[in-house]
Design a protein around this motif. Structure first.
Motif, PDB file in Angstrom:
ATOM      1  N   GLN A  48      93.777  68.089 -33.887  1.00 12.96           N
ATOM      2  CA  GLN A  48      94.051  68.355 -32.637  1.00 12.96           C
ATOM      3  C   GLN A  48      95.284  67.146 -31.936  1.00 12.96           C
ATOM      4  OE1 GLN A  48      90.419  69.224 -30.408  1.00 12.96           O
ATOM      5  NE2 GLN A  48      91.060  71.384 -30.234  1.00 12.96           N
ATOM      6  N   ILE A  49      94.616  65.822 -32.217  1.00 16.88           N
ATOM      7  CA  ILE A  49      95.296  64.715 -31.755  1.00 16.88           C
ATOM      8  C   ILE A  49      96.607  64.611 -32.239  1.00 16.88           C
ATOM      9  CG2 ILE A  49      95.411  62.177 -31.642  1.00 16.88           C
ATOM     10  CD1 ILE A  49      92.370  62.351 -31.769  1.00 16.88           C
ATOM     11  N   LEU A  50      96.892  64.911 -33.615  1.00 12.01           N
ATOM     12  CA  LEU A  50      98.091  65.028 -34.180  1.00 12.01           C
ATOM     13  C   LEU A  50      99.038  66.268 -33.678  1.00 12.01           C
ATOM     14  CD1 LEU A  50      97.042  64.050 -38.173  1.00 12.01           C
ATOM     15  CD2 LEU A  50      98.279  62.484 -36.080  1.00 12.01           C
ATOM     16  N   ARG A  51      98.523  67.160 -33.356  1.00 10.81           N
ATOM     17  CA  ARG A  51      99.078  68.240 -32.632  1.00 10.81           C
ATOM     18  C   ARG A  51      99.827  68.024 -31.496  1.00 10.81           C
ATOM     19  NH1 ARG A  51     102.843  72.301 -33.608  1.00 10.81           N
ATOM     20  NH2 ARG A  51     102.354  74.055 -32.353  1.00 10.81           N
ATOM     21  N   LEU A  52      98.882  67.629 -30.438  1.00  8.83           N
ATOM     22  CA  LEU A  52      98.953  67.262 -29.308  1.00  8.83           C
ATOM     23  C   LEU A  52     100.231  66.189 -29.483  1.00  8.83           C
ATOM     24  CD1 LEU A  52      95.791  66.880 -27.469  1.00  8.83           C
ATOM     25  CD2 LEU A  52      97.652  68.382 -27.031  1.00  8.83           C
ATOM     26  N   LYS A  53     100.064  65.146 -30.295  1.00  6.06           N
ATOM     27  CA  LYS A  53     101.066  64.036 -30.341  1.00  6.06           C
ATOM     28  C   LYS A  53     102.647  64.856 -30.515  1.00  6.06           C
ATOM     29  CE  LYS A  53     102.509  60.047 -32.813  1.00  6.06           C
ATOM     30  NZ  LYS A  53     101.959  59.073 -34.279  1.00  6.06           N
ATOM     31  N   PHE A  54     102.550  65.596 -31.549  1.00  4.37           N
ATOM     32  CA  PHE A  54     103.710  66.331 -31.819  1.00  4.37           C
ATOM     33  C   PHE A  54     104.509  67.016 -30.703  1.00  4.37           C
ATOM     34  CE2 PHE A  54     106.010  70.342 -33.476  1.00  4.37           C
ATOM     35  CZ  PHE A  54     106.945  69.768 -33.965  1.00  4.37           C
ATOM     36  N   LEU A  55     103.549  67.702 -30.137  1.00  4.17           N
ATOM     37  CA  LEU A  55     104.017  68.634 -28.905  1.00  4.17           C
ATOM     38  C   LEU A  55     104.473  67.683 -27.626  1.00  4.17           C
ATOM     39  CD1 LEU A  55     101.395  71.288 -28.937  1.00  4.17           C
ATOM     40  CD2 LEU A  55     103.632  71.630 -29.650  1.00  4.17           C
ATOM     41  N   VAL A  56     103.763  66.795 -27.448  1.00  4.60           N
ATOM     42  CA  VAL A  56     104.239  65.969 -26.280  1.00  4.60           C
ATOM     43  C   VAL A  56     105.320  65.157 -26.707  1.00  4.60           C
ATOM     44  CG1 VAL A  56     103.340  64.136 -24.619  1.00  4.60           C
ATOM     45  CG2 VAL A  56     101.934  66.060 -25.345  1.00  4.60           C
ATOM     46  N   TYR A  57     105.207  64.040 -27.844  1.00  4.19           N
ATOM     47  CA  TYR A  57     106.068  63.157 -27.915  1.00  4.19           C
ATOM     48  C   TYR A  57     107.529  63.693 -28.722  1.00  4.19           C
ATOM     49  CZ  TYR A  57     102.345  59.978 -26.229  1.00  4.19           C
ATOM     50  OH  TYR A  57     101.507  59.448 -25.644  1.00  4.19           O
ATOM     51  N   GLU A  58     107.330  64.562 -29.742  1.00  2.00           N
ATOM     52  CA  GLU A  58     108.402  65.374 -30.336  1.00  2.00           C
ATOM     53  C   GLU A  58     109.036  66.378 -29.677  1.00  2.00           C
ATOM     54  OE1 GLU A  58     109.520  63.625 -33.174  1.00  2.00           O
ATOM     55  OE2 GLU A  58     108.005  62.078 -32.883  1.00  2.00           O
ATOM     56  N   LYS A  59     108.394  67.305 -29.297  1.00  2.00           N
ATOM     57  CA  LYS A  59     108.733  68.655 -28.662  1.00  2.00           C
ATOM     58  C   LYS A  59     109.270  68.607 -27.045  1.00  2.00           C
ATOM     59  CE  LYS A  59     109.020  71.825 -31.786  1.00  2.00           C
ATOM     60  NZ  LYS A  59     110.135  72.487 -31.965  1.00  2.00           N
ATOM     61  N   LYS A  60     108.617  67.573 -26.568  1.00  2.00           N
ATOM     62  CA  LYS A  60     108.760  66.944 -25.343  1.00  2.00           C
ATOM     63  C   LYS A  60     107.789  67.985 -24.333  1.00  2.00           C
ATOM     64  CE  LYS A  60     111.253  63.618 -26.421  1.00  2.00           C
ATOM     65  NZ  LYS A  60     110.536  62.074 -26.467  1.00  2.00           N
ATOM     66  N   TYR A  61     107.072  68.682 -24.788  1.00  2.00           N
ATOM     67  CA  TYR A  61     106.121  69.752 -23.947  1.00  2.00           C
ATOM     68  C   TYR A  61     105.363  68.749 -22.865  1.00  2.00           C
ATOM     69  CZ  TYR A  61     106.045  73.623 -27.047  1.00  2.00           C
ATOM     70  OH  TYR A  61     106.198  74.814 -27.749  1.00  2.00           O
ATOM     71  N   THR A  62     105.146  69.375 -21.766  1.00  2.00           N
ATOM     72  CA  THR A  62     104.295  68.630 -20.746  1.00  2.00           C
ATOM     73  C   THR A  62     102.803  68.860 -21.281  1.00  2.00           C
ATOM     74  OG1 THR A  62     103.760  70.688 -19.571  1.00  2.00           O
ATOM     75  CG2 THR A  62     105.525  69.400 -18.725  1.00  2.00           C
ATOM     76  N   ILE A  63     101.896  68.128 -20.678  1.00  2.00           N
ATOM     77  CA  ILE A  63     100.420  68.077 -21.173  1.00  2.00           C
ATOM     78  C   ILE A  63      99.896  69.448 -20.768  1.00  2.00           C
ATOM     79  CG2 ILE A  63      99.311  67.154 -19.137  1.00  2.00           C
ATOM     80  CD1 ILE A  63      98.592  66.255 -22.443  1.00  2.00           C
ATOM     81  N   GLU A  64     100.565  70.164 -19.650  1.00  2.00           N
ATOM     82  CA  GLU A  64     100.026  71.359 -19.656  1.00  2.00           C
ATOM     83  C   GLU A  64     100.424  72.612 -20.575  1.00  2.00           C
ATOM     84  OE1 GLU A  64     101.364  69.633 -17.290  1.00  2.00           O
ATOM     85  OE2 GLU A  64      99.716  69.175 -15.793  1.00  2.00           O
ATOM     86  N   GLY A  65     101.711  72.448 -20.938  1.00  2.00           N
ATOM     87  CA  GLY A  65     102.404  73.310 -21.981  1.00  2.00           C
ATOM     88  C   GLY A  65     101.794  72.889 -23.114  1.00  2.00           C
ATOM     89  N   ALA A  66     101.441  71.767 -23.597  1.00  2.00           N
ATOM     90  CA  ALA A  66     100.639  71.266 -24.896  1.00  2.00           C
ATOM     91  C   ALA A  66      99.421  72.068 -24.928  1.00  2.00           C
ATOM     92  CB  ALA A  66     100.745  69.824 -25.010  1.00  2.00           C
ATOM     93  N   ARG A  67      98.765  71.999 -23.728  1.00  2.00           N
ATOM     94  CA  ARG A  67      97.331  72.585 -23.779  1.00  2.00           C
ATOM     95  C   ARG A  67      97.520  73.977 -24.149  1.00  2.00           C
ATOM     96  NH1 ARG A  67      95.779  72.004 -18.195  1.00  2.00           N
ATOM     97  NH2 ARG A  67      97.309  74.071 -18.044  1.00  2.00           N
TER      98      ARG A  67
END
Length: 106
Positions: A48-67
């Protein structure tokens, strides 16, 4: 296998204060705690952490979008659990090798 928050920071590159923040804002993302109150992470938490990292830092999702994306991923996981379990097992073995090499390298 379980990991301390320091080991998780080293393995994922995510600072401990960010991990604690994610616990507060991501439903279902909360590692178990031992009797002393220390966070204990498992392989699923690492995923989950690695997926969140990818979404937030690479794909530039907001934390809400990543959630929201993580919630969507849960449905995908249910449909493909055998393959994802095999990948998780391989990652676990590689992580163990990394930690062993790191331990003796110092």
């Amino acid at each position: 296998m379980t990991y301390t928050i320091g080991e998780v920071e080293e393995l994922t590159g995510i600072k401990t204060h960010v991990l604690r923040y994610w616990e507060e804002v991501i439903p279902g993302f909360a590692p178990k705690k031992d009797l002393g109150g220390r966070r204990i992470y498992n392989d699923r938490d690492i995923d989950q952490i690695l997926r969140l990292k990818f979404l937030v830092y690479e794909k530039k999702y907001t934390i809400e979008g990543a959630r929201d994306e993580l919630l969507h991923d849960t449905a995908f996981y249910d449909a493909n659990s055998a393959a994802l379990d095999a990948i998780r097992e391989i990652r676990h073995e590689l992580t163990q090798l990394y930690l062993t090499v790191r331990k003796y390298r110092v």
